[in-house]
Design a protein around this motif. Structure first.
Motif, PDB file in Angstrom:
ATOM      1  N   ASP A 273       0.832  -1.192   0.000  1.00 44.79           N
ATOM      2  CA  ASP A 273       0.000   0.000   0.000  1.00 44.79           C
ATOM      3  C   ASP A 273       0.872   1.249   0.000  1.00 44.79           C
ATOM      4  OD1 ASP A 273      -1.015  -0.647   3.434  1.00 44.79           O
ATOM      5  OD2 ASP A 273       0.766   0.390   2.693  1.00 44.79           O
ATOM      6  N   ILE A 274       0.242   2.372  -0.343  1.00 41.13           N
ATOM      7  CA  ILE A 274       0.980   3.623  -0.485  1.00 41.13           C
ATOM      8  C   ILE A 274       0.071   4.770  -0.081  1.00 41.13           C
ATOM      9  CG2 ILE A 274       0.364   3.760  -2.956  1.00 41.13           C
ATOM     10  CD1 ILE A 274       3.122   5.102  -3.401  1.00 41.13           C
TER      11      ILE A 274
ATOM     12  N   GLY B 127       1.067  10.682   0.236  1.00 44.74           N
ATOM     13  CA  GLY B 127       2.384  11.303   0.259  1.00 44.74           C
ATOM     14  C   GLY B 127       3.509  10.413  -0.233  1.00 44.74           C
ATOM     15  N   GLY B 128       3.188   9.131  -0.473  1.00 37.57           N
ATOM     16  CA  GLY B 128       4.192   8.253  -1.050  1.00 37.57           C
ATOM     17  C   GLY B 128       4.835   7.261  -0.093  1.00 37.57           C
ATOM     18  N   ASP B 129       4.404   7.231   1.148  1.00 32.86           N
ATOM     19  CA  ASP B 129       4.929   6.220   2.069  1.00 32.86           C
ATOM     20  C   ASP B 129       4.378   4.853   1.683  1.00 32.86           C
ATOM     21  OD1 ASP B 129       4.622   8.511   4.849  1.00 32.86           O
ATOM     22  OD2 ASP B 129       6.324   8.122   3.528  1.00 32.86           O
ATOM     23  N   THR B 130       5.258   3.857   1.713  1.00 34.63           N
ATOM     24  CA  THR B 130       4.873   2.534   1.236  1.00 34.63           C
ATOM     25  C   THR B 130       5.024   1.463   2.305  1.00 34.63           C
ATOM     26  OG1 THR B 130       7.098   2.130   0.394  1.00 34.63           O
ATOM     27  CG2 THR B 130       5.509   3.091  -1.134  1.00 34.63           C
TER      28      THR B 130
ATOM     29  N   ILE C 208       5.483  -0.546  -5.389  1.00 35.25           N
ATOM     30  CA  ILE C 208       4.232   0.183  -5.593  1.00 35.25           C
ATOM     31  C   ILE C 208       4.555   1.656  -5.788  1.00 35.25           C
ATOM     32  CG2 ILE C 208       3.835   0.552  -3.115  1.00 35.25           C
ATOM     33  CD1 ILE C 208       0.812   0.184  -3.691  1.00 35.25           C
ATOM     34  N   SER C 209       3.829   2.295  -6.684  1.00 39.06           N
ATOM     35  CA  SER C 209       3.996   3.726  -6.920  1.00 39.06           C
ATOM     36  C   SER C 209       2.646   4.302  -7.337  1.00 39.06           C
ATOM     37  CB  SER C 209       5.049   3.987  -8.003  1.00 39.06           C
ATOM     38  OG  SER C 209       4.667   3.393  -9.234  1.00 39.06           O
ATOM     39  N   ARG C 210       2.565   5.619  -7.381  1.00 40.99           N
ATOM     40  CA  ARG C 210       1.309   6.244  -7.775  1.00 40.99           C
ATOM     41  C   ARG C 210       1.563   7.552  -8.493  1.00 40.99           C
ATOM     42  NH1 ARG C 210      -2.057   7.368  -2.444  1.00 40.99           N
ATOM     43  NH2 ARG C 210      -3.331   8.675  -3.825  1.00 40.99           N
TER      44      ARG C 210
END
Length: 121
Positions: free
Chosen positions: A50-51, A54-57, A69-71
């Protein structure tokens, strides 16, 4: 009507790679956390990664070091790069998104329809 649509699944040999994509469409304010889950035949659905917005995974132990994982917040999309795939990665993969709507105001969880990944020689 908010929808999540996944793509990118398929058949790949062990050691190969696939990239899954999931895009949200419809009317909403923004998306908070996004995630990928998977469900293998005869097993319960499990979190893969999950992400946050803010980009914490966060990753399941079984995929650490192999999956990323990225978004893209501008495109309301989440991606899952899967490398060094193993037969045990075979499953239906689902994306989930926590979507904040204008009306009714609040955060709602949405699921995609799933995309199948098969890892086999």
């Amino acid at each position: 009507q908010v929808q999540l649509v996944e793509s990118g699944g398929g058949l790949v040999q062990p050691g190969g790679s696939l990239r899954l994509s999931c895009a949200a469409s419809g009317r909403f304010r923004y998306i908070n956390a996004m995630a990928w889950y998977r469900q293998a035949p005869g097993k319960e659905r499990e979190l893969v990664a999950d992400i946050t917005r803010g980009g914490d995974t966060n990753y399941a132990d079984s995929v650490k070091g192999r999956f990323t994982i990225s978004r893209d917040n501008a495109k309301n999309s989440v991606f899952l790069q899967m490398n060094s795939l193993k037969p045990e990665d075979t499953a239906d993969y689902y994306c989930k998104a926590a979507i904040v709507k204008w009306y009714p105001a609040g955060e709602y969880l949405y699921w995609g329809q799933g995309t199948r990944v098969a890892v086999s020689s």
